[in-house]
Scaffold this motif. Structure first.
Motif: not given
Length: 113
Positions: A66, A71-72, A74-75, A78-79, A102, A106, A110
């Motif tokens: 990343w 951005d991490v 955000s992932k 999302e997960e 997941d 993530s 992070y």
């Protein structure tokens, strides 16, 4: 000789400017030697969180990384949303477990930032 072959930045004409480049070259050379995946070197017997961190370091070594911690994060969000969807839909335990894994993966990613 394996030592010379895997260290072209020392014994050959490959120039590198960082430790990350050395690691990336190392992983690429191992793939050329016949390994099917850069993840082959991660022992299956490691505790799950340690194993996840090692997998992410290996992935980083071949350029999968990343750009920044936002951005991490955000992932991670999302997960977490995907996990909530599975839980709220009454999905089978296996699907919920996959999504939970997941989320943890993530979060470990992070934590490296």
């Amino acid at each position: 000789d394996k030592l010379v072959h895997r260290h072209p930045h020392i014994y050959g004409d490959v120039e590198v400017t960082s430790e990350e480049e050395v690691k990336a070259n190392w992983e690429k050379l191992k793939l050329k030697e016949g390994k099917k995946s850069v993840l082959e070197g991660v022992p299956k017997s490691l505790p799950a969180l340690v194993k996840a961190a090692r997998i992410q370091e290996k992935a980083k070594g071949i350029g999968f990384e990343w750009e920044n911690r936002e951005d991490v994060w955000s992932k991670v969000r999302e997960e977490m949303e995907e996990l909530a969807e599975e839980v709220n839909s009454g999905a089978p335990p296996e699907k919920v477990e996959d999504e939970y894994g997941d989320v943890l993966f993530s979060l470990i990613n992070y934590a490296r930032f």
